[in-house]
Design a protein around this motif. Structure first.
Motif, short mmCIF file in Angstrom:
data_model
loop_
_atom_site.label_atom_id
_atom_site.label_comp_id
_atom_site.label_asym_id
_atom_site.label_seq_id
_atom_site.Cartn_x
_atom_site.Cartn_y
_atom_site.Cartn_z
N LEU A 53 0.80 -1.21 0.00
CA LEU A 53 0.00 0.00 0.00
C LEU A 53 0.83 1.26 0.00
O LEU A 53 1.94 1.29 0.53
CB LEU A 53 -0.89 0.04 1.25
CG LEU A 53 -2.09 -0.88 1.32
CD1 LEU A 53 -2.72 -0.78 2.69
CD2 LEU A 53 -3.08 -0.51 0.25
N GLY A 54 0.23 2.32 -0.55
CA GLY A 54 0.85 3.63 -0.48
C GLY A 54 0.24 4.54 -1.52
O GLY A 54 -0.23 4.09 -2.56
N PRO A 55 0.23 5.84 -1.25
CA PRO A 55 -0.28 6.78 -2.24
C PRO A 55 0.61 6.81 -3.48
O PRO A 55 1.75 6.32 -3.45
CB PRO A 55 -0.25 8.13 -1.51
CG PRO A 55 0.75 7.96 -0.42
CD PRO A 55 0.71 6.52 -0.03
N SER A 58 4.75 6.88 -3.77
CA SER A 58 5.33 6.40 -2.51
C SER A 58 6.46 5.40 -2.71
O SER A 58 7.11 5.00 -1.75
CB SER A 58 4.25 5.78 -1.62
OG SER A 58 3.65 4.67 -2.27
N GLY A 59 6.69 4.97 -3.96
CA GLY A 59 7.79 4.04 -4.24
C GLY A 59 7.36 2.62 -4.53
O GLY A 59 8.21 1.73 -4.68
N LYS A 60 6.06 2.38 -4.68
CA LYS A 60 5.58 1.01 -4.87
C LYS A 60 6.07 0.42 -6.20
O LYS A 60 6.62 -0.69 -6.24
CB LYS A 60 4.04 0.97 -4.83
CG LYS A 60 3.42 1.50 -3.56
CD LYS A 60 1.93 1.21 -3.48
CE LYS A 60 1.14 1.67 -4.69
NZ LYS A 60 1.15 3.15 -4.85
N THR A 228 6.31 8.02 1.02
CA THR A 228 7.49 8.75 0.51
C THR A 228 8.74 7.87 0.53
O THR A 228 9.80 8.28 1.00
CB THR A 228 7.74 10.04 1.31
OG1 THR A 228 7.94 9.72 2.71
CG2 THR A 228 6.56 11.00 1.19
N GLY A 229 8.59 6.65 0.00
CA GLY A 229 9.73 5.77 -0.17
C GLY A 229 10.12 4.94 1.03
O GLY A 229 11.03 4.11 0.94
N ARG A 230 9.46 5.15 2.16
CA ARG A 230 9.84 4.42 3.38
C ARG A 230 8.70 3.52 3.84
O ARG A 230 7.52 3.82 3.64
CB ARG A 230 10.21 5.38 4.49
CG ARG A 230 11.44 6.22 4.19
CD ARG A 230 11.87 7.05 5.37
NE ARG A 230 12.36 6.21 6.47
CZ ARG A 230 13.61 5.77 6.58
NH1 ARG A 230 14.49 6.06 5.64
NH2 ARG A 230 13.97 5.03 7.60
N LEU A 231 9.08 2.43 4.49
CA LEU A 231 8.10 1.50 5.05
C LEU A 231 7.66 2.03 6.41
O LEU A 231 8.48 2.28 7.29
CB LEU A 231 8.75 0.12 5.21
CG LEU A 231 7.87 -1.01 5.71
CD1 LEU A 231 6.87 -1.42 4.65
CD2 LEU A 231 8.74 -2.21 6.10
#
Length: 326
Positions: A53-55, A58-60, A228-231
Motif C-alpha cells: 500500500l501507499g499513495p 510512494s515508491g511502490k 514517501t519511499g519508506r516503510l
C-alpha cells in the motif's frame, strides 16, 4: 523509522521456505538525487495475499521493478523465492507472473490469439502444447467462452482478466500485480478480486500493489504500507487492525449520564451527539460496559462495537490518508 510489526532487519534478513520475497535495506536513488525507495526491509510470507500500500509516488512501482530485476537498486538487496535478484533472474522469473502498469494487447486479435503470441514469446514454452496452455489459462480466469472475441470488444474487467491469464500461462509460485483493479467499474473490481482469491487458494503467493485501501482490506491477508519511499508498517492484516482500539457507540436519550458512566469506566476518546455517545473501548469487554450503563439507569436504545478500518489505522500511522474507494 519503520513502525512495522515485522519490520526489523533481523526479521527481514531471514529468507527461505517461509518467505516469497525478502528485502534488506533496498534503496533506489535516481541521478537527480531523489530517493524513490529508502532502506526497505520487506517480508512477504509464502501463500499470502500481500497488499503493498501507499499513495501515488510512494515508491511502490519502483520497488516492484527492483524485485523483478527490471531496475538495479543503488543500495541493499532482495531475494525472490529464496534467490538473490537480479543475479538469479533467469531461474526465478519463470516461476513469477507479473502484471505491471496495465496490460498491452493487440486490439483486433482475439483473446486466444493474443495469448498465443504471449506464449510464443516464452523461449522455454513447448509450442506443441501451446493450445492446451492457452485454453487452460483462459478457463482459469473465466474467459473460455470469450476466447474468440476480439480484445477491443472486451470490457475493462475482461481485459484485466486476460492480463492475468497471460501471467498464468505456466504454473507460478508468485504473482505480482500492480494496481490490478485500477480504472475498473464495481463489477470488474469484484471479478478481479474473486480471481485473486482463487489463485491464492491454489497455493500461489499474490503480491498486490494498490492505493485503494478498501480493496486491499477485502482480499489481503498481510500488508505493508509505504510513504514517501519508506516503510511505515507491515504485518498480518489482523495485527495491524488491532493496533487501534475498537470504539463503542451507545444510542440513548440520557447522553450526559451515559458519558459520565463511560468516563468512570476509564474509557477515552468520548464524543457526544444529540442521542449518541461514542468512546474507545480499550481492553474492557463490551458486555461489562453495557451492564454498567443499564445498572446506572441509562436507557440503552442501541449498542454497537465499531471495529477500526484500514483507513483509520493508516491515518494513525502516517497522519494522512489517500484514496479509499478510488
Amino acid at each position: 523509522m519503520s513502525h512495522g510489526l515485522t519490520g526489523s532487519r533481523e526479521t527481514a534478513a531471514t529468507s527461505g521456505e517461509g518467505h516469497a520475497i525478502v528485502s534488506h535495506g533496498l534503496t533506489k536513488r535516481f541521478r537527480s538525487g531523489q530517493v524513490a525507495v529508502d532502506a526497505l526491509d520487506l517480508v512477504v510470507p509464502r501463500g499470502s495475499v500481500f497488499g503493498f500500500l501507499g499513495p501515488n509516488g510512494s515508491g511502490k512501482t519502483t520497488t516492484i521493478r527492483m524485485l523483478l530485476g527490471l531496475v538495479r537498486p543503488t543500495g541493499g538487496g532482495c531475494e525472490v523465492l529464496g534467490r538473490p535478484m537480479p543475479e538469479a533472474l533467469s531461474s526465478v522469473l519463470p516461476k513469477v507472473g507479473a502484471v505491471v502498469e496495465g496490460p498491452a494487447f493487440y486490439p483486433y486479435l482475439t483473446g486466444e490469439a493474443n495469448l498465443r503470441r504471449y506464449d510464443a514469446a516464452d523461449p522455454t514454452a513447448d509450442p506443441r502444447t501451446a493450445r492446451r496452455r492457452v485454453a487452460a489459462a483462459l478457463d482459469r480466469v473465466g474467459l473460455g467462452a470469450a476466447a474468440e472475441k476480439r480484445y477491443k470488444a472486451y470490457s475493462l474487467g475482461m481485459r484485466q482478466r486476460l492480463a492475468l491469464a497471460a501471467a498464468l500461462l505456466r504454473p507460478r509460485e508468485l504473482l505480482v500485480l500492480d494496481e490490478p483493479t485500477n480504472g475498473l467499474d464495481p463489477q470488474g473490481t469484484r471479478e478481479v478480486r474473486a480471481l485473486i482469491k482463487d489463485i491464492a487458494a491454489d497455493g500461489t503467493t499474490v503480491f498486490v500493489s494498490s492505493h485503494l485501501l478498501s480493496e486491499v482490506e477485502q482480499m489481503c491477508t498481510d500488508l505493508a504500507v509505504m510513504r514517501t519511499g519508506r516503510l511505515v508498517a507491515q504485518g498480518p492484516l489482523g495485527d495491524l487492525l488491532s493496533r487501534r482500539a475498537p470504539r463503542i457507540r451507545v444510542e440513548t436519550p440520557h447522553v450526559a449520564q451515559a458519558a459520565s458512566v463511560l468516563g468512570h469506566l476509564g474509557l477515552t476518546g468520548l464524543r457526544t451527539e444529540e442521542t449518541e455517545v461514542t468512546a474507545d473501548l480499550g481492553d474492557l469487554l463490551p458486555e461489562r460496559v453495557n451492564a454498567a450503563l443499564v445498572g446506572d439507569g441509562v436507557a440503552v436504545r442501541g449498542f454497537a462495537v465499531q471495529r477500526p478500518s484500514l483507513e483509520e489505522v493508516f491515518v494513525d500511522l502516517t497522519g494522512e490518508g489517500f484514496d479509499v474507494d478510488g
